[in-house]
Write a protein that holds these residues in place. Structure first.
Motif, PDB file in Angstrom:
ATOM      1  N   ILE A 198       0.822  -1.222   0.000  1.00 38.84           N
ATOM      2  CA  ILE A 198       0.000   0.000   0.000  1.00 38.84           C
ATOM      3  C   ILE A 198       0.859   1.278   0.000  1.00 38.84           C
ATOM      4  N   PRO A 199       1.881   1.368   0.853  1.00 35.01           N
ATOM      5  CA  PRO A 199       2.713   2.584   0.778  1.00 35.01           C
ATOM      6  C   PRO A 199       3.364   2.787  -0.584  1.00 35.01           C
ATOM      7  N   LEU A 200       3.621   1.712  -1.300  1.00 33.68           N
ATOM      8  CA  LEU A 200       4.199   1.889  -2.634  1.00 33.68           C
ATOM      9  C   LEU A 200       3.174   2.481  -3.592  1.00 33.68           C
ATOM     10  N   THR A 201       1.919   2.062  -3.448  1.00 36.55           N
ATOM     11  CA  THR A 201       0.906   2.595  -4.361  1.00 36.55           C
ATOM     12  C   THR A 201       0.737   4.092  -4.166  1.00 36.55           C
ATOM     13  N   ASP A 202       0.927   4.573  -2.943  1.00 38.74           N
ATOM     14  CA  ASP A 202       0.875   6.025  -2.708  1.00 38.74           C
ATOM     15  C   ASP A 202       1.791   6.767  -3.650  1.00 38.74           C
ATOM     16  N   ARG A 203       2.896   6.136  -3.944  1.00 34.68           N
ATOM     17  CA  ARG A 203       3.975   6.845  -4.634  1.00 34.68           C
ATOM     18  C   ARG A 203       3.918   6.684  -6.141  1.00 34.68           C
ATOM     19  N   THR A 204       2.889   6.026  -6.662  1.00 31.27           N
ATOM     20  CA  THR A 204       2.780   6.000  -8.123  1.00 31.27           C
ATOM     21  C   THR A 204       2.200   7.326  -8.599  1.00 31.27           C
ATOM     22  N   ASP A 205       0.921   7.511  -8.382  1.00 32.01           N
ATOM     23  CA  ASP A 205       0.331   8.807  -8.713  1.00 32.01           C
ATOM     24  C   ASP A 205       0.251   9.590  -7.418  1.00 32.01           C
ATOM     25  N   TYR A 206       1.300  10.358  -7.148  1.00 34.83           N
ATOM     26  CA  TYR A 206       1.404  10.955  -5.817  1.00 34.83           C
ATOM     27  C   TYR A 206       0.472  12.141  -5.603  1.00 34.83           C
ATOM     28  N   LEU A 207      -0.297  12.491  -6.613  1.00 35.59           N
ATOM     29  CA  LEU A 207      -1.268  13.554  -6.381  1.00 35.59           C
ATOM     30  C   LEU A 207      -2.601  12.974  -5.948  1.00 35.59           C
ATOM     31  N   PRO A 254      -3.084   9.920  -3.788  1.00 32.05           N
ATOM     32  CA  PRO A 254      -2.680   8.705  -3.059  1.00 32.05           C
ATOM     33  C   PRO A 254      -3.845   7.814  -2.651  1.00 32.05           C
ATOM     34  N   MET A 255      -4.958   8.440  -2.231  1.00 28.95           N
ATOM     35  CA  MET A 255      -6.064   7.616  -1.732  1.00 28.95           C
ATOM     36  C   MET A 255      -6.694   6.785  -2.850  1.00 28.95           C
ATOM     37  N   SER A 256      -6.763   7.336  -4.047  1.00 27.45           N
ATOM     38  CA  SER A 256      -7.322   6.567  -5.163  1.00 27.45           C
ATOM     39  C   SER A 256      -6.478   5.328  -5.413  1.00 27.45           C
ATOM     40  N   ASN A 257      -5.160   5.489  -5.326  1.00 19.69           N
ATOM     41  CA  ASN A 257      -4.291   4.345  -5.558  1.00 19.69           C
ATOM     42  C   ASN A 257      -4.467   3.309  -4.462  1.00 19.69           C
ATOM     43  N   ASP A 313      -4.896  19.089   5.120  1.00 15.67           N
ATOM     44  CA  ASP A 313      -5.197  19.074   6.550  1.00 15.67           C
ATOM     45  C   ASP A 313      -6.083  17.890   6.903  1.00 15.67           C
ATOM     46  N   ILE A 314      -7.016  17.590   6.018  1.00 15.20           N
ATOM     47  CA  ILE A 314      -7.907  16.456   6.263  1.00 15.20           C
ATOM     48  C   ILE A 314      -7.109  15.162   6.216  1.00 15.20           C
ATOM     49  N   TYR A 315      -6.267  15.038   5.219  1.00 14.90           N
ATOM     50  CA  TYR A 315      -5.404  13.849   5.141  1.00 14.90           C
ATOM     51  C   TYR A 315      -4.622  13.677   6.422  1.00 14.90           C
ATOM     52  N   GLU A 316      -4.090  14.798   6.883  1.00 18.93           N
ATOM     53  CA  GLU A 316      -3.237  14.733   8.056  1.00 18.93           C
ATOM     54  C   GLU A 316      -4.056  14.320   9.280  1.00 18.93           C
ATOM     55  N   ALA A 317      -5.270  14.841   9.351  1.00 21.27           N
ATOM     56  CA  ALA A 317      -6.106  14.499  10.506  1.00 21.27           C
ATOM     57  C   ALA A 317      -6.427  13.014  10.527  1.00 21.27           C
ATOM     58  N   VAL A 318      -6.685  12.428   9.366  1.00 21.79           N
ATOM     59  CA  VAL A 318      -7.085  11.023   9.384  1.00 21.79           C
ATOM     60  C   VAL A 318      -5.885  10.085   9.420  1.00 21.79           C
ATOM     61  N   SER A 319      -4.824  10.420   8.710  1.00 21.45           N
ATOM     62  CA  SER A 319      -3.758   9.429   8.576  1.00 21.45           C
ATOM     63  C   SER A 319      -2.444   9.861   9.198  1.00 21.45           C
ATOM     64  N   GLY A 320      -2.295  11.121   9.510  1.00 21.72           N
ATOM     65  CA  GLY A 320      -1.042  11.581  10.099  1.00 21.72           C
ATOM     66  C   GLY A 320      -0.031  12.059   9.085  1.00 21.72           C
ATOM     67  N   ALA A 321      -0.300  11.818   7.810  1.00 21.40           N
ATOM     68  CA  ALA A 321       0.644  12.266   6.785  1.00 21.40           C
ATOM     69  C   ALA A 321      -0.055  13.221   5.840  1.00 21.40           C
ATOM     70  N   ARG A 322       0.703  14.162   5.320  1.00 21.71           N
ATOM     71  CA  ARG A 322       0.087  15.137   4.425  1.00 21.71           C
ATOM     72  C   ARG A 322      -0.166  14.558   3.040  1.00 21.71           C
ATOM     73  N   MET A 338       1.393  11.050   1.739  1.00 17.39           N
ATOM     74  CA  MET A 338       1.415   9.597   1.602  1.00 17.39           C
ATOM     75  C   MET A 338       0.573   8.975   2.708  1.00 17.39           C
ATOM     76  N   SER A 339      -0.706   8.854   2.433  1.00 16.96           N
ATOM     77  CA  SER A 339      -1.620   8.549   3.537  1.00 16.96           C
ATOM     78  C   SER A 339      -1.635   7.075   3.920  1.00 16.96           C
ATOM     79  N   SER A 340      -1.682   6.166   2.957  1.00 16.12           N
ATOM     80  CA  SER A 340      -1.829   4.723   3.238  1.00 16.12           C
ATOM     81  C   SER A 340      -2.949   4.477   4.233  1.00 16.12           C
ATOM     82  N   TYR A 341      -4.014   5.178   4.073  1.00 17.92           N
ATOM     83  CA  TYR A 341      -5.077   5.137   5.075  1.00 17.92           C
ATOM     84  C   TYR A 341      -6.087   4.043   4.780  1.00 17.92           C
ATOM     85  N   ILE A 342      -6.315   3.800   3.506  1.00 19.11           N
ATOM     86  CA  ILE A 342      -7.264   2.760   3.135  1.00 19.11           C
ATOM     87  C   ILE A 342      -6.543   1.418   3.172  1.00 19.11           C
TER      88      ILE A 342
END
Ligand code: SF4
Lengths: 427, 160
Positions: free
Chosen positions: A97-106, A108-111, A176-185, A187-191
Motif C-alpha cells: 500500500i505505501p508503494l501505491t501512494d507513490r505511483t500517482d502521488y497527487l 494517493p487515496m485513489s491508488n 489538513d484532512i489527510y493529516e487528521a485522518v492518517s497523520g501524513a500530508r 502519503m496517507s496509506s489510510y485505506i
C-alpha cells in the motif's frame, strides 16, 4: 508529372544530430519516428526536457519542428522509473500500500483504494458500509486534490500565476484532512484491505464541512479568472483536439475521454465502494480540446462536492474495519489479555495474510482516469504480480496526435491539459 | 528607517568581507526549478501560499541551471535520470549547493531496487539532507535554514 529529385540525405550530418539528442535509440529507429523531411534537414529536431518547467516532472519530448509548428512529438519516458511493480512482488499485501501512494502521488487515496479493492476482490472480503462511505468522501477529496494541482500548474504554464497560488491554498485544506485522518500530508496509506486504518477523528467532520462551505465560492473565483478570460480562451479553444474514436482507440480515460463526449466513468460503469448510492452527473464536453478538458474538470469539482455532501449526511455508524480476522488486526485492548490475539497480531504484521491463487482486476476512477490494478496471487502472502493500469501513461500516448500541427507554445497547454504525473507514467 | 535608526549617527559598519559575502549569499538563493517526484509537490507547497518561501528570498525558482545556485533534489533519481542530474549540476555556476530532499534522494528511501540511485550523493556532493517521505514544508524550510547557516560560515578562500 513533374518529379523533383529529393535532396540527398546527408547521413553523416544526421548521425551527428542523433548523437546530439542523446536518445537511447539507433539511427535506424529514429528514422522511423520522424518524417522524411527531417532526414533532408528541412525540419529541425529539438529536445524538450527532462528538466523543463512545464513538462510536469521529467517527461522528455523529442520534437520535430517546421519553424514553430510541431511536425512530430515523440515522448521519451522512463526518467522516473522506480520499479514499483517489481518491488511490490517482494512485499506482503499490506506493505504494498505505501508503494501505491507513490505511483500517482497527487491522488494517493485513489491508488490505495484501487489496490485494496483488488486485494478485497481476490481474498473475498466485505467492507462495512461506514468504511465505504468514508472512502467515498476521501476519494472525492482526493479527486479535488489532484484537480487542484492540475489547475494550478496548467494555469501557471499558460501564464496565470495567481491561480496557482490560490489552488495551492485550497489544497492545504484537503491536506489538513489527510493529516487528521492518517497523520501524513501526502502519503496517507489510510485505506487498508477490509476497510480503513482507523475511524476518522471528530475534527474530520469540521474540516470536511469547511471545505464544503468554502470551496464553491473559490470555484467561482477560478472561473472568473479563467473561463471567460479571452487570453485563456485563445490559448485553449481548439487546441489539442482529439475525436471520440481516437481517444477510445488510444485508451484515454477520465476527463480527457469525457471531454470528447464519451460518457465513461468507472464510478458509474462499474460502481465500487457503493458509489451507486449517490446521485451525481458525469460532465462531458463536445470538442475534445484543451478548453473542454478544462471545463470537464471544473465541473467535476462541483460533482465531487455534491457526492461528499450526500455521503456526509448519510454516513452510517458502525465499524470501519471488517470483522474478518483474516485480514483485520485484533483490537488493541484485546491484545492486553488474549495470548491468541497477540500472536495473531504479530503474525499479521510480520507474515501478512495469505491470498488465494488467482488473478483479479479492479479499477477506480481516479482524478486522471481509470486507475486499475491487476493483481495475481499465488497462495502466499506476497503477490505474484502487480500491474498498475496508470491513467497518465495511457493519456500520454496520443500526444503526437494532439500536438501535431500546433505551435510549440501550445504544446505546453496540451501537456498541462492531459494532466500527467510522471510517477504514474513511469512507475 | 529601521536600519539607519539602529545604527545611529555612525553610518559605518565594520565586518569582514567573508562575513558580508556569506550573508549576502544566503539572502537571495535561487533554487533550480527541478522537480523529480512526490517530493517536488511538497517543494511546490513550500513555495506556495501557506509556507511562502519568498520570506527567505527564494521564491524565484530558475528553470535554467546557469542562473541558479541551489539545487534541491526533490525526489527519487532513477538510473536513467542520474546522468541528466549530473549534467545539470555541472552547468550550475560556482558557488553552488545541493539539498537532498526526502528519503529517496538521501538514501534511496523505500525503493531499494534496481531502478533507483541509492542516495543522490553517489553523483553530486550534498550539503544538507532533509529527511521525510515527503518532508513536510517546515522540514524543508528547516533544511534551508541549516544550509544558510553553513553558507554563512564558509570561508571565502574556498572559491579562489
Ligand atoms: S522520499 Fe518519498 S515522497 Fe520523496 S520522492 Fe521518495 S517516495 Fe516520493
Amino acid at each position: 508529372m513533374l518529379t523533383q529529385t529529393p535532396t540527398p540525405v546527408n547521413e553523416e550530418a544526421l548521425k551527428v544530430r542523433v548523437e546530439d539528442v542523446q536518445l537511447d535509440i539507433t539511427f535506424e529507429q529514429l528514422k522511423r519516428l520522424v518524417s522524411p523531411r527531417a532526414l533532408t534537414g528541412e525540419t529541425m529536431l529539438m529536445n524538450m526536457g527532462p528538466q523543463h518547467p512545464s513538462t510536469h516532472g521529467v517527461l522528455r519530448l523529442l520534437l520535430e519542428l517546421d519553424g514553430e509548428t510541431i511536425v512530430n512529438c515523440i515522448p521519451d519516458i522512463g526518467y522516473l522509473h522506480t520499479g514499483i511493480e517489481k518491488t511490490a512482488e517482494s512485499k506482503t499485501y499490506l506493505k504494498v500500500i505505501p508503494l501505491t501512494d507513490r505511483t500517482d502521488y497527487l491522488a494517493p487515496m485513489s491508488n490505495n483504494m484501487a489496490f485494496c479493492g483488488a486485494v478485497e476482490k481476490l481474498v473475498g472480503i466485505e467492507v462495512p458500509l461506514r468504511a465505504q462511505y468514508l472512502r467515498v468522501i476521501l476519494l472525492e477529496l482526493t479527486r479535488m486534490n489532484s484537480h487542484l494541482v492540475w489547475l494550478g500548474t496548467h494555469a501557471l504554464d499558460i501564464g496565470a500565476m495567481s491561480v496557482f497560488l490560490y489552488c495551492m491554498r485550497e489544497r492545504e485544506m484537503i491536506l489538513d484532512i489527510y493529516e487528521a485522518v492518517s497523520g501524513a500530508r501526502m502519503m496517507s496509506s489510510y485505506i487498508r484491505p477490509g476497510g480503513l486504518w482507523r475511524d476518522v477523528p471528530t475534527v474530520f467532520f469540521d474540516l470536511v464541512r469547511r471545505v464544503l462551505d468554502v470551496f464553491p465560492k473559490r470555484l467561482i473565483e477560478y472561473e472568473k479568472l479563467l473561463t471567460k478570460n479571452p487570453m485563456w480562451k485563445d490559448r485553449t479553444v481548439g487546441i489539442g483536439k482529439i475525436s471520440a474514436q481516437d481517444a477510445i482507440a488510444w485508451g484515454m480515460t477520465g476527463p480527457c475521454l469525457r471531454a470528447t463526449g464519451v460518457k465513461y466513468d468507472v464510478r458509474k460503469a462499474y460502481p465500487y465502494s457503493s458509489y451507486d448510492h449517490f446521485d451525481f452527473d458525469i460532465p462531458t464536453g463536445t470538442n475534445g480540446d484543451v478548453f473542454d478538458r478544462y471545463k470537464c474538470r471544473m465541473e467535476e469539482f462541483n460533482q465531487s462536492l455534491k457526492i461528499i455532501r450526500q455521503a456526509l449526511d448519510r454516513l452510517p455508524p458502525g465499524p470501519v474495519m471488517t470483522s474478518d480476522r483474516k485480514v483485520a488486526p485484533p483490537p488493541k485492548h484485546e491484545i492486553a489479555y488474549s495470548m491468541e490475539s497477540l500472536i495473531h497480531h504479530f503474525k499479521l504484521w510480520t507474515e501478512g495474510f495469505k491470498a488465494p491463487e488467482g488473478e483479479v482486476y479492479f479499477a477506480v476512477e481516479s482524478g486522471k482516469g481509470e486507475y486499475g490494478v491487476l493483481l495475481s496471487g499465488d497462495g502466499s502472502s506476497k503477490p505474484r504480480r502487480v500491474h498498475f493500469r496508470a491513467p497518465s501513461f495511457h493519456n500520454l500516448q496520443p500526444i503526437n496526435e494532439l500536438a501535431r500541427g500546433h505551435l510549440l507554445a501550445d504544446l505546453v497547454a496540451i501537456i498541462g491539459s492531459i494532466d500527467i504525473v510522471l510517477g504514474d507514467v513511469d512507475r | 528607517m529601521g536600519l539607519e535608526q539602529k545604527l545611529g549617527d555612525l553610518g559605518i559598519v565594520t565586518t569582514t568581507l567573508e562575513r558580508a559575502v556569506g550573508w549576502a549569499r544566503t539572502r537571495a538563493m535561487w533554487p533550480l526549478l527541478f522537480g523529480l517526484a512526490c517530493c517536488a509537490i511538497e517543494m511546490m507547497s513550500t513555495q506556495a501560499s501557506r509556507y511562502d518561501l519568498s520570506r527567505f528570498g527564494m521564491e524565484l525558482m530558475r528553470a535554467s541551471p546557469r542562473q541558479s545556485d541551489l539545487m534541491i533534489v526533490a525526489g527519487r533519481v532513477s538510473r536513467k535520470m542520474a546522468p541528466v542530474l549530473r549534467q545539470l549540476y555541472d552547468q550550475m555556476p560556482d558557488p553552488k549547493w545541493v539539498i537532498a530532499m526526502g528519503d529517496c534522494a538521501s538514501c534511496g528511501g523505500v525503493f531499494n531496487n534496481y531502478a533507483i540511485v541509492q542516495g543522490v550523493d553517489e553523483i553530486v556532493p550534498v550539503d544538507v539532507y532533509v529527511a521525510g517521505c515527503p518532508p513536510r514544508p517546515e522540514t524543508l524550510i528547516d533544511g534551508i535554514m541549516k544550509l544558510h547557516e553553513k553558507v554563512r560560515q564558509e570561508p571565502l578562500k574556498k572559491w579562489q
